[in-house]
Design a protein around this motif. Structure first.
Motif, PDB file in Angstrom:
ATOM      1  N   LEU A 114       4.657   2.267  -5.714  1.00  0.00           N
ATOM      2  CA  LEU A 114       3.290   2.630  -6.093  1.00  0.00           C
ATOM      3  C   LEU A 114       2.416   2.903  -4.878  1.00  0.00           C
ATOM      4  N   ASP A 115       2.825   2.408  -3.725  1.00  0.00           N
ATOM      5  CA  ASP A 115       2.015   2.640  -2.533  1.00  0.00           C
ATOM      6  C   ASP A 115       1.976   4.115  -2.149  1.00  0.00           C
ATOM      7  N   LEU A 117       1.357   6.466  -4.050  1.00  0.00           N
ATOM      8  CA  LEU A 117       0.296   7.131  -4.799  1.00  0.00           C
ATOM      9  C   LEU A 117      -1.065   6.945  -4.171  1.00  0.00           C
ATOM     10  N   ILE A 118      -1.187   6.045  -3.217  1.00  0.00           N
ATOM     11  CA  ILE A 118      -2.480   5.771  -2.590  1.00  0.00           C
ATOM     12  C   ILE A 118      -2.728   6.805  -1.499  1.00  0.00           C
ATOM     13  N   GLU A 119      -3.854   7.485  -1.614  1.00  0.00           N
ATOM     14  CA  GLU A 119      -4.179   8.494  -0.610  1.00  0.00           C
ATOM     15  C   GLU A 119      -4.597   7.812   0.679  1.00  0.00           C
ATOM     16  N   PRO A 120      -4.041   8.227   1.811  1.00  0.00           N
ATOM     17  CA  PRO A 120      -4.407   7.596   3.091  1.00  0.00           C
ATOM     18  C   PRO A 120      -5.843   7.933   3.480  1.00  0.00           C
TER      19      PRO A 120
END
Length: 899
Positions: A114-115, A117-120
């Protein structure tokens, strides 16, 4: 109705997306469309059960918690809640699809996925400071650049405009360098102060506008007013490709300079006009400074440098007009722009070509030739004379380099090693001499099948390719004279003045180039092609070889063909296996054609794939053993360049068919001696039916043979000789001969469309053999009965003693052949005859002779109608040239059909 219309439209889109049938094939599209509509209308499946999907999702979450994966269950529940506001009628279907795709989600799912999917978070770039700029650009070593004149636009006196201020000191500038003081001297230190100090000060004051003034230290720039002469100098330098203070490396004008005496908007417009000119010229100058490895690109760069040199000379002339002033001149930027525009406009066209080359990927070295060719033609159509002359001249200058490998190939038959721009390649392996023309050299093509050559050369590539191959073949013939013989002394020039003269300025550029290049090719192509054709006819006997092929394969001499065929048929009828001995068959062929063809040039082979080892079975059908006979002719290897292996196979096909026709005629024309019992008449009864059937079969075979000889082979042979005489080169000769073979194959009913008709013709030939065999069986039976009657009559005669009767019977009975007869064929013939009688009796199921003749006559009528009707139908439905001949054959055969 709206639902049906919508369903029909969606069905059309579904069929187009999946099947991809073209719109022209509307019938097939309708079939698929109706099938899909029928399935959609009659399906019995309902939509996805949304309640079942919801239960499965809840069960999946509960399962995660049961097995101890609470974190996974929480993440799953959280995403279901986030998705809740976006539900629609298709959501259950999507969930059901995902559930079906799931593969042990409790064991295989990792929360770390799921990480992704996190936008930097974006990291802001470091702030730019004057300190960093001073360190990177080396300002720390040049203290004097921090001194500049400040001109305020709102100042009311010259004293305020001439006030000099220094910028706030940078931290690094306060440090003392350990370098010797000489390294920190400026131009003022080296100037000759007693005489040049004042002059240097004037120069410095005149160039103070170059230093960008700043308001409030390093805050906002302040507009600087410059004169027209100063801007003119910067513009000319920028157009010459030199660094300037107003224009940067990308030719963008500075926003702090304003032309004196005009508004800011007009000044910016004028600056942007000159900047646009510089930006268009920048790619041209950058490309001309490259160092290409390909000779084609090198000459292109040289041409660009010449064009840019003309511009630089014009700019230098303008500068000289304002430096060495001989008379009063007016400084006008607009006038300068109009003055250099005639030179800049053609360069803009060149710049567009450079830009297009740089935008395209994986371009060939000759790609710029195509672009120059198209641009020159377009400029001529648009009446841009200057652009047309510049682009046309550069194109023809560059084309001279591309002509070098063409000239080498057409004059000497050689290729430059490692040349990737030429469209001819040589095979890495050495091929046999007859295959040199076809396989040793090939035309290069791209993976998409396009020819690896400029588009404007495609009409002439065939002749270029043929001329080089002609030289190669002449070299292998040892008939290639010195290279100068094929190098025309009056080779046409390919420069712009010759190709595009002034009196033909209204003729299209493409036509002018095509005519000039065609004349250039004729000067190279004609000599080699004519020499090679002359050698083929005079030294290597092409005409004699074609005559030999016609005699051997096409049976143009009937007497010699009969001598060959009858000898082979005699071995078949005697049940002898010697016919399939290639030495015996070669001897038969050489003896048959010995009067006109040298014996060593003819040989025979047997194809083992179509041989039936039983000689008894081989004589009962024209489909067996006869196709296995292969005759060959030894041709000179230059002749084999024209008469290819594929053509020989076509000759062999016609030879086999002619041999099959002659086999049927031979069986019917030379039957077994007819035996007529006492009191019988040949014209009545079964014998009359036999002779009638035999006459019809002979008529059919003669009609086929007449059609082949008079309507197919003779006209096409004459046309072949005419086409070979008109051929311009060897490729045309090969094409003419291949077309000849293709024509006789199709006109002789051996095409794919006429396969059933040809099979029916072979059935008719087999029917002739059956009729002859049945008649032979009947004659043997009648002769046996007659001998039995004679024996009984002699024995039962009251006027003859038994001893005399036995002597008379022995004298009347024919004596059998001896076992020591020639070829020992008695046993084979006797056994074959007995086997043949048994097979015929078995196949005919003991039917009487007259019944068999009646059935054979019915088969003949049925086959004849099928052949004639089939030929007529195919001829009407076909657009081939052979359709006329098929129609004539059908008309010939329809004569024998009863109403």
């Amino acid at each position: 109705m709206a639902f049906l219309a919508q369903l029909g439209a969606l069905t059309d889109e579904l069929v187009d997306a999946i099947v991809g049938i073209p719109e022209s094939d509307q019938e097939t599209r309708n079939i698929f469309r109706e099938a899909v509509l029928r399935l959609l209308r009659n399906h019995t499946y309902l939509r996805t059960n949304q309640f079942e999907v919801e239960d499965r999702l809840k069960g999946l979450e509960e399962r995660f918690r049961v097995i101890g994966r609470d974190a996974l269950a929480d993440a799953f529940h959280k995403r279901l809640e986030v998705l809740e506001p976006y539900h629609n009628k298709f959501t259950p279907d999507v969930f059901h699809f995902l559930l079906e795709l799931a593969d042990q989600p409790a064991q295989n799912t990792q929360l770390t996925a799921l990480d992704a999917l996190i936008e930097p978070e974006e990291i802001p770039p470091p702030k730019l400071t004057w300190k960093d700029i001073a360190r990177e650009d080396g300002w720390i070593q040049e203290r004097d650049i921090w001194l500049f004149n400040r001109y305020a636009l709102d100042s009311s006196s010259d004293e305020e405009a001439a006030e000099i201020k220094s910028v706030a000191s940078v931290e690094s500038l306060t440090s003392v360098s350990s370098v010797d003081d000489r390294a920190r001297r400026t131009a003022l230190d080296h100037a000759f102060k007693p005489q040049g100090g004042e002059l240097l000060q004037q120069v410095r004051e005149a160039l103070l506008w170059r230093h960008v003034p700043m308001a409030n230290g390093v805050q906002q720039p302040v507009k600087t007013t410059i004169s027209t002469l100063q801007l003119l100098r910067e513009v000319l330098f920028m157009l010459s490709g030199l660094p300037t203070a107003i224009f940067d490396a990308d030719c963008n004008p500075s926003l702090v300079c304003q032309l004196q005496g005009i508004s800011l908007e007009a000044s910016n417009a004028l600056l942007n006009s000159f900047a646009g000119c510089g930006r268009k010229l920048a790619p041209l100058r950058a490309f001309s400074k490259r160092k290409a490895q390909s000779p084609l690109l090198q000459v292109f760069e040289s041409s660009l440098q010449k064009a840019i040199g003309l511009l630089d000379a014009k700019l230098a002339t303008i500068q000289g007009r304002y430096i060495a002033i001989e008379k009063d001149v007016v400084v006008s930027l607009v006038g300068i722009l109009n003055e250099v525009k005639p030179i800049l406009t053609p360069l803009y066209a060149l710049s567009d070509i450079i830009r297009q080359l740089q935008e395209e990927k994986n371009t060939h070295a000759f790609r710029y030739l195509e672009l120059l060719y198209d641009a020159a033609g377009m400029a001529q159509l648009q009446a841009h004379r200057d652009i047309y002359h510049l682009l046309g001249g550069i194109f023809l200058d560059c084309f001279q380099v591309y002509l070098k490998p063409i000239r080498l190939w057409m004059e000497e038959g050689r290729l430059l090693p490692g040349d990737r721009t030429f469209f001819v390649s040589e095979s890495s392996t050495k091929l046999p001499l007859p295959q040199i023309w076809k396989g040793q050299f090939n035309l290069l093509r791209s993976p998409e099948g396009n020819l690896h050559a400029p588009r404007f050369l495609k009409p002439a590539i065939h002749r270029i390719f043929t001329a080089g191959k002609s030289i190669v073949v002449l070299k292998h013939m040892k008939r290639h004279a010195a290279t100068s013989k094929y190098r025309a002394t009056d080779e046409p020039k390919m420069d712009f003045a010759t190709v595009c003269p002034d009196h033909l300025e209204f003729a299209p550029f493409s036509e002018l180039f095509s005519a000039a290049f065609d004349a250039w090719i004729r000067s190279k192509h004609h000599t080699a092609a004519a020499t090679l054709q002359e050698l083929l006819y005079n030294s290597y006997g092409l005409s004699e070889s074609l005559d030999m092929l016609e005699q051997v394969y096409l049976m143009s001499d009937g007497s010699k063909a009969d001598a060959l065929a009858w000898a082979v048929f005699r071995h078949l009828d005697n049940f002898s296996n010697s016919w399939k001995d290639r030495f015996t068959l070669t001897e038969i062929a050489q003896e048959a054609f010995s009067a006109s063809i040298d014996s060593y040039r003819i040989f025979a082979e047997i194809d083992p794939r179509t041989v039936v080892h039983s000689a008894i079975a081989g004589r009962s059908s024209v489909r067996i053993n006869i196709p296995a006979i292969r005759l060959g002719c030894r041709l000179n290897w230059p002749v084999q360049v024209v008469v290819t292996e594929e053509a020989i196979q076509g000759y062999q096909t016609i030879f086999t068919f002619l041999l099959q026709v002659r086999r049927a005629i031979h069986v019917l024309k030379y039957p077994v001696k007819s035996f007529h019992p006492r009191g019988s008449l040949a014209a009545t009864g079964p014998m009359g039916r036999y002779y009638m059937l035999r006459t019809k079969l002979l008529w059919f075979c003669d009609a086929i043979l007449t059609y082949l000889t008079t309507l197919v082979l003779a006209p096409n042979t004459a046309k072949l000789r005419a086409d070979l005489g008109e051929a311009g080169d060897v490729d045309d000769m090969i094409k003419a001969h291949a077309n000849f073979v293709n024509r006789i194959i199709h006109e002789a009913c051996h095409g794919a469309k006429l396969q059933p008709i040809r099979d029916c013709m072979l059935d008719m030939f087999d029917l002739a053999i059956k009729v002859a065999d049945v008649q032979k069986l009947e004659m043997a039976r009648l002769e046996k009965e007659e001998h039995e009657i004679t024996r009984l009559s002699v024995i039962s005669s009251p006027y003859t003693s038994p001893v005399k009767a036995k002597a008379k019977y022995a004298a009347a009975t024919p004596k059998p052949k001896s076992r020591n007869d020639e070829d020992n064929g008695w046993d084979i013939e006797s056994q074959g005859l007995e086997w043949n009688i048994k097979q015929i009796t078995k196949a005919n199921e003991g039917k009487p002779h007259h019944i068999l003749l009646k059935e054979f006559h019915g088969d003949f009528e049925r086959h004849l109608r099928f052949v004639a009707g089939g030929l007529r139908g195919v001829a009407r439905a076909s657009k081939e040239q052979a359709a006329v001949k098929w129609d004539l054959l059908a008309e010939m055969l329809e004569v024998g059909i009863k109403d």
